[in-house]
Design a protein around this motif. Structure first.
Motif, mmCIF file in Angstrom:
data_model
loop_
_atom_site.group_PDB
_atom_site.id
_atom_site.type_symbol
_atom_site.label_atom_id
_atom_site.label_comp_id
_atom_site.label_asym_id
_atom_site.label_seq_id
_atom_site.Cartn_x
_atom_site.Cartn_y
_atom_site.Cartn_z
ATOM 1 N N VAL A 398 0.850 -1.185 0.000
ATOM 2 C CA VAL A 398 0.000 0.000 0.000
ATOM 3 C C VAL A 398 0.884 1.231 0.000
ATOM 4 O O VAL A 398 1.854 1.314 0.774
ATOM 5 C CB VAL A 398 -0.950 0.019 1.218
ATOM 6 C CG1 VAL A 398 -1.643 1.367 1.339
ATOM 7 C CG2 VAL A 398 -1.983 -1.086 1.113
ATOM 8 N N VAL A 399 0.563 2.193 -0.862
ATOM 9 C CA VAL A 399 1.239 3.487 -0.845
ATOM 10 C C VAL A 399 0.663 4.307 0.308
ATOM 11 O O VAL A 399 -0.557 4.420 0.440
ATOM 12 C CB VAL A 399 1.034 4.233 -2.172
ATOM 13 C CG1 VAL A 399 1.573 5.658 -2.082
ATOM 14 C CG2 VAL A 399 1.727 3.484 -3.299
ATOM 15 N N PRO A 400 1.481 4.863 1.163
ATOM 16 C CA PRO A 400 0.961 5.635 2.303
ATOM 17 C C PRO A 400 0.368 6.970 1.852
ATOM 18 O O PRO A 400 1.078 7.934 1.598
ATOM 19 C CB PRO A 400 2.197 5.841 3.181
ATOM 20 C CG PRO A 400 3.342 5.769 2.229
ATOM 21 C CD PRO A 400 2.955 4.789 1.169
ATOM 22 N N LEU A 401 -0.949 7.002 1.741
ATOM 23 C CA LEU A 401 -1.645 8.236 1.381
ATOM 24 C C LEU A 401 -2.315 8.804 2.620
ATOM 25 O O LEU A 401 -2.880 8.065 3.425
ATOM 26 C CB LEU A 401 -2.705 7.972 0.306
ATOM 27 C CG LEU A 401 -2.225 7.595 -1.099
ATOM 28 C CD1 LEU A 401 -3.420 7.428 -2.007
ATOM 29 C CD2 LEU A 401 -1.287 8.653 -1.653
ATOM 30 N N ALA A 402 -2.298 10.106 2.734
ATOM 31 C CA ALA A 402 -3.014 10.791 3.812
ATOM 32 C C ALA A 402 -4.097 11.645 3.158
ATOM 33 O O ALA A 402 -3.810 12.747 2.666
ATOM 34 C CB ALA A 402 -2.069 11.671 4.623
ATOM 35 N N LEU A 411 -12.181 2.519 -0.267
ATOM 36 C CA LEU A 411 -11.792 1.205 0.237
ATOM 37 C C LEU A 411 -10.579 1.382 1.149
ATOM 38 O O LEU A 411 -9.766 2.288 0.943
ATOM 39 C CB LEU A 411 -11.433 0.246 -0.896
ATOM 40 C CG LEU A 411 -12.561 -0.469 -1.642
ATOM 41 C CD1 LEU A 411 -11.967 -1.368 -2.718
ATOM 42 C CD2 LEU A 411 -13.443 -1.275 -0.711
ATOM 43 N N ALA A 412 -10.460 0.499 2.129
ATOM 44 C CA ALA A 412 -9.309 0.541 3.037
ATOM 45 C C ALA A 412 -8.843 -0.884 3.308
ATOM 46 O O ALA A 412 -9.588 -1.848 3.105
ATOM 47 C CB ALA A 412 -9.681 1.244 4.353
ATOM 48 N N ALA A 413 -7.595 -1.034 3.738
ATOM 49 C CA ALA A 413 -7.022 -2.355 4.012
ATOM 50 C C ALA A 413 -6.159 -2.274 5.266
ATOM 51 O O ALA A 413 -5.660 -1.201 5.646
ATOM 52 C CB ALA A 413 -6.193 -2.833 2.827
ATOM 53 N N ARG A 414 -5.985 -3.454 5.910
ATOM 54 C CA ARG A 414 -5.116 -3.557 7.085
ATOM 55 C C ARG A 414 -4.086 -4.654 6.852
ATOM 56 O O ARG A 414 -4.406 -5.706 6.275
ATOM 57 C CB ARG A 414 -5.931 -3.862 8.339
ATOM 58 C CG ARG A 414 -6.869 -2.741 8.752
ATOM 59 C CD ARG A 414 -7.542 -3.025 10.073
ATOM 60 N NE ARG A 414 -8.336 -4.245 10.030
ATOM 61 C CZ ARG A 414 -9.020 -4.729 11.058
ATOM 62 N NH1 ARG A 414 -8.979 -4.105 12.225
ATOM 63 N NH2 ARG A 414 -9.735 -5.832 10.937
ATOM 64 N N GLN A 415 -2.883 -4.430 7.322
ATOM 65 C CA GLN A 415 -1.822 -5.415 7.132
ATOM 66 C C GLN A 415 -2.050 -6.590 8.069
ATOM 67 O O GLN A 415 -2.152 -6.432 9.292
ATOM 68 C CB GLN A 415 -0.450 -4.788 7.385
ATOM 69 C CG GLN A 415 0.704 -5.711 7.025
ATOM 70 C CD GLN A 415 2.034 -4.997 7.092
ATOM 71 O OE1 GLN A 415 2.141 -3.929 7.690
ATOM 72 N NE2 GLN A 415 3.061 -5.582 6.480
ATOM 73 N N GLY A 416 -2.128 -7.794 7.470
ATOM 74 C CA GLY A 416 -2.381 -8.993 8.241
ATOM 75 C C GLY A 416 -3.706 -8.968 8.985
ATOM 76 O O GLY A 416 -3.845 -9.636 10.007
ATOM 77 N N ALA A 423 -5.815 3.669 3.370
ATOM 78 C CA ALA A 423 -6.656 3.841 2.188
ATOM 79 C C ALA A 423 -6.108 3.037 1.016
ATOM 80 O O ALA A 423 -4.897 3.015 0.760
ATOM 81 C CB ALA A 423 -6.747 5.314 1.822
ATOM 82 N N VAL A 424 -7.015 2.370 0.291
ATOM 83 C CA VAL A 424 -6.682 1.658 -0.942
ATOM 84 C C VAL A 424 -7.177 2.427 -2.160
ATOM 85 O O VAL A 424 -6.543 2.424 -3.213
ATOM 86 C CB VAL A 424 -7.288 0.240 -0.927
ATOM 87 C CG1 VAL A 424 -7.138 -0.440 -2.285
ATOM 88 C CG2 VAL A 424 -6.645 -0.598 0.158
ATOM 89 N N GLY A 440 -3.358 0.761 -3.555
ATOM 90 C CA GLY A 440 -3.008 -0.635 -3.348
ATOM 91 C C GLY A 440 -2.192 -1.197 -4.493
ATOM 92 O O GLY A 440 -2.406 -0.847 -5.665
ATOM 93 N N ALA A 441 -1.268 -2.076 -4.201
ATOM 94 C CA ALA A 441 -0.451 -2.762 -5.198
ATOM 95 C C ALA A 441 -0.823 -4.239 -5.218
ATOM 96 O O ALA A 441 -1.115 -4.830 -4.178
ATOM 97 C CB ALA A 441 1.031 -2.595 -4.881
ATOM 98 N N GLY A 442 -0.798 -4.839 -6.415
ATOM 99 C CA GLY A 442 -1.096 -6.256 -6.547
ATOM 100 C C GLY A 442 -2.544 -6.566 -6.853
ATOM 101 O O GLY A 442 -2.959 -7.724 -6.743
ATOM 102 N N LEU A 443 -3.340 -5.570 -7.272
ATOM 103 C CA LEU A 443 -4.726 -5.856 -7.628
ATOM 104 C C LEU A 443 -4.818 -6.742 -8.865
ATOM 105 O O LEU A 443 -5.811 -7.432 -9.065
ATOM 106 C CB LEU A 443 -5.491 -4.543 -7.880
ATOM 107 C CG LEU A 443 -6.017 -3.812 -6.637
ATOM 108 C CD1 LEU A 443 -4.909 -2.988 -6.002
ATOM 109 C CD2 LEU A 443 -7.192 -2.911 -6.978
ATOM 110 N N TRP A 444 -3.788 -6.720 -9.711
ATOM 111 C CA TRP A 444 -3.808 -7.535 -10.928
ATOM 112 C C TRP A 444 -3.952 -9.019 -10.606
ATOM 113 O O TRP A 444 -4.467 -9.788 -11.423
ATOM 114 C CB TRP A 444 -2.536 -7.298 -11.748
ATOM 115 C CG TRP A 444 -1.279 -7.799 -11.100
ATOM 116 C CD1 TRP A 444 -0.457 -7.143 -10.263
ATOM 117 C CD2 TRP A 444 -0.706 -9.113 -11.265
ATOM 118 N NE1 TRP A 444 0.595 -7.925 -9.873
ATOM 119 C CE2 TRP A 444 0.474 -9.151 -10.486
ATOM 120 C CE3 TRP A 444 -1.062 -10.252 -11.991
ATOM 121 C CZ2 TRP A 444 1.273 -10.272 -10.405
ATOM 122 C CZ3 TRP A 444 -0.264 -11.379 -11.918
ATOM 123 C CH2 TRP A 444 0.898 -11.384 -11.141
#
Length: 609
Positions: A398-402, A411-416, A423-424, A440-444
């Motif tokens: 995930v790119v750290p966006l503020a 959309l949002a995500a949490r590590q593990g 934010a995604v 987010g990275a890896g959506l492909w």
């Protein structure tokens, strides 16, 4: 009902205390207590006056007649159904037609492109009396009908005869292409009945001009199969083209399901331009998904090194000035790479940034990031809420966006699945210009896996594109748009996409004749107009002089045979819905009089005051 029960129990307790406790009358006291309980309980019922609704026998009949196009298709029994409906209604009953909507009876042939019975059953139930449904059983909403709505109705099912037939069930091709594009066309063919033909001729025409003819193999009936044909590059000139695709098979009993019409626009300017700099798997899958969900011309450009650009479709070299022109003129620019790309300088329309991934200039928090199941409130929430996000593979980073104050998170995500949610997908609209940023990275990998993850990936891309292309400042976009192609019997939809939706607008519709139509918009900016099959060119003085082409096909999904989905025919159960109130029940007054009079007489006989 709980209050009534407690009140009656209180009456019984008082009567028992008087006759069994204070008076000590023994068995005779039990009888007097019962009389007082009955009298006072009936009085309490009339005082509280509880009400309920109930179905009682009687009332005039309501006959619901299926008026969808399947009733008059090959093998249909429309005449028999009409006669049956009139006979079942009698002199006092009423016949209502149902399909797209519920309308009063007329004897015109059926013309609705879909058969929905739910609204008809609701309206008939409100009228009261017996409800009878006359249909061929091919109901679109039969599986979703609640049992309470179906109960009590009599079903007269007149299934149509299955005659030999072949039909063109679907034709899929891009809505917008470039002049040098080939046009792939995917056909879905269906066969049914005792069709002897094993091949058919597919013909593509524009007006009187024959563009293509191919012989294709038909699947053995009953079956559905897909076939693919390709129209060569340069066949169509620039502008809008109305293409007619027809399948001809020997022994086909229903010709109205053999032709589909599609509108294709040939334009130098792509609807969506994708800049992938540097190239990676994310960009490759993104271009493919955008083409699938938009149905329009999508141009992907990748820069494998600092000295050259290539077309992602053909891998041919492309001058940088052509890439800049596409990025500036496209209705939507999707930028895979740095958010500070120089191509954004001249850009005025919506942009979708995808900074995460192989761009080494962007910081990335690597790890397994799981998208949260709860979708935050945002303009995209309605499109994204139906996806089971917590069941998808994790993102790779995930790119750290503020998000700024004017931005929102879709959309949002949490590590593990633990820790702080990041934010995604972030969106914003400033001065009418809309932007999205995918962090987010890896959506492909969702698109690569297929199945539910692939559909989630498509939903993600489609939601973003839909919101971005509704921007008020999108180049070439008019506030008023209309359906390009609709099947027969389905109203054409006009949509007002600007911020302020007017109550109405006048549109000039030119087909075989010219007519003026007043559009009445709902709060969402949608207006519907019923049109006969044909090609219509519409225009309006409102909305900046918007204009377009709308085609109503002769085809309807009602023509090919469908499974009989109607509930089984049951016994006649005529009823009407009435409201039952305690004060309207004459026997309660009789109970009060007899019970209290009987108690008084008994007390006098025992010499009680």
């Amino acid at each position: 009902m709980l209050g009534v029960t407690l009140a009656v129990l209180a009456c019984a307790a008082v009567a028992g205390a008087v006759y069994l406790g204070r008076e000590r009358l023994g068995p005779e006291g039990v009888g007097m207590a019962l009389l007082r309980t009955a009298g006072l309980g009936a009085l309490v019922l009339m005082l509280i006056n509880p009400t309920r609704t109930a179905r009682v026998a009687g009332g005039s009949a309501t006959v619901l007649l299926d008026a969808s196009l399947s009733m008059a298709a090959a093998g249909g029994r429309w005449t028999e159904a009409l006669d049956s409906a009139l006979s079942l209604a009698g002199e006092s009953g009423e016949v209502l037609r149902f399909g797209v909507a519920v309308t009063p009876l007329d004897t015109l042939p059926p013309g609705d492109g879909i058969s929905r019975i739910g609204a008809g059953l609701t309206q008939a139930g409100a009228r009261g009396g017996p409800v009878v449904v006359v249909t061929d059983g091919e109901l679109a909403d039969a599986a979703a009908l609640p049992p309470s709505l179906v109960a009590g109705a009599t079903w007269v099912v007149l299934p149509r005869d299955t005659l030999p037939g072949a039909g063109l069930l679907e034709a899929v091709l891009p809505e917008q292409v470039a002049p040098d594009d080939s046009i792939p066309i995917r056909l879905t063919l269906g066969t049914w009945g005792a069709l002897a033909a094993r091949s058919a001729t597919v013909e593509l025409r524009e007006g009187e001009r024959r563009l293509l003819a191919r012989d294709v193999e038909l699947p053995p009936p009953p079956a559905v199969a897909q076939r693919r044909i390709v129209l060569a590059p340069g066949t169509l000139g620039r502008g809008d083209h109305v293409l007619h695709l027809r399948v001809t098979a020997a022994g086909d009993a229903e010709p109205r399901d053999d032709e589909r019409i599609r509108v294709v626009t040939v334009s130098e300017e792509p609807a969506v331009a994708v800049i992938v700099d540097p190239p990676d798997w994310e960009g490759r899958f993104l271009v493919q998904a955008l083409g699938e969900v938009t149905g329009s011309a999508v141009r992907g450009y990748a820069r494998p090194d600092s000295a050259r650009w290539v077309d992602m479709r053909t891998l041919e070299p492309v001058p940088e000035r052509s890439v800049r022109t596409a990025a500036r003129r496209a209705a939507l620019l999707v930028l895979r790479g740095s958010r500070e790309h120089p191509f954004l300088i001249d850009r005025a329309g919506p942009v979708w940034h995808w900074p995460a991934g192989s761009d080494t200039l962007v910081e990335l928090f690597a790890g397994d990031w799981y998208v949260r199941r709860t979708v935050p409130a945002s303009p995209l929430a309605g499109r994204l809420a139906g996806v089971a996000w917590d069941s998808l593979p994790p993102l790779t980073g995930v790119v750290p966006l503020a998000p700024a104050e004017e931005e929102w998170t879709a959309l949002a995500a949490r590590q593990g699945r633990r820790g702080v949610a990041r934010a995604v997908l972030v969106g914003t609209q400033v001065d009418g210009r809309r932007e999205l940023t995918t962090a987010g990275a890896g959506l492909w990998r969702w698109g690569f896996r297929g199945g539910a993850p692939r559909e989630a990936y498509r939903a993600f891309v489609a939601a973003g594109v839909d919101w971005l292309l509704r921007s008020a400042v999108t180049p070439r976009a008019a506030p008023l748009t209309a359906s390009r192609v609709v099947p027969r019997g389905i109203p054409a939809a006009f949509r007002w996409s600007a911020a302020e939706v007017p109550d109405s607008a006048e549109v000039v519709v030119a087909g075989d004749s010219v007519q003026r139509v007043t559009l009445r918009f709902d709060p969402d900016g949608l207006a519907q107009v019923a049109l006969e099959p044909g090609v219509y060119r519409w225009s309006t003085a409102a909305a900046g002089g918007a204009r377009g082409v709308t085609v109503v096909e002769s085809y309807s999904s009602e023509y090919p045979p469908a499974p009989v989905m109607a509930p089984p025919e049951g016994p006649a159960a005529g009823f009407r819905v009435v409201e039952l109130a305690a004060r309207r029940q004459w026997w309660l007054f009789l109970v009060v009089v007899l019970a209290l009079s009987g108690e008084w007489a008994w007390r006098q006989r025992r010499g009680l005051p």
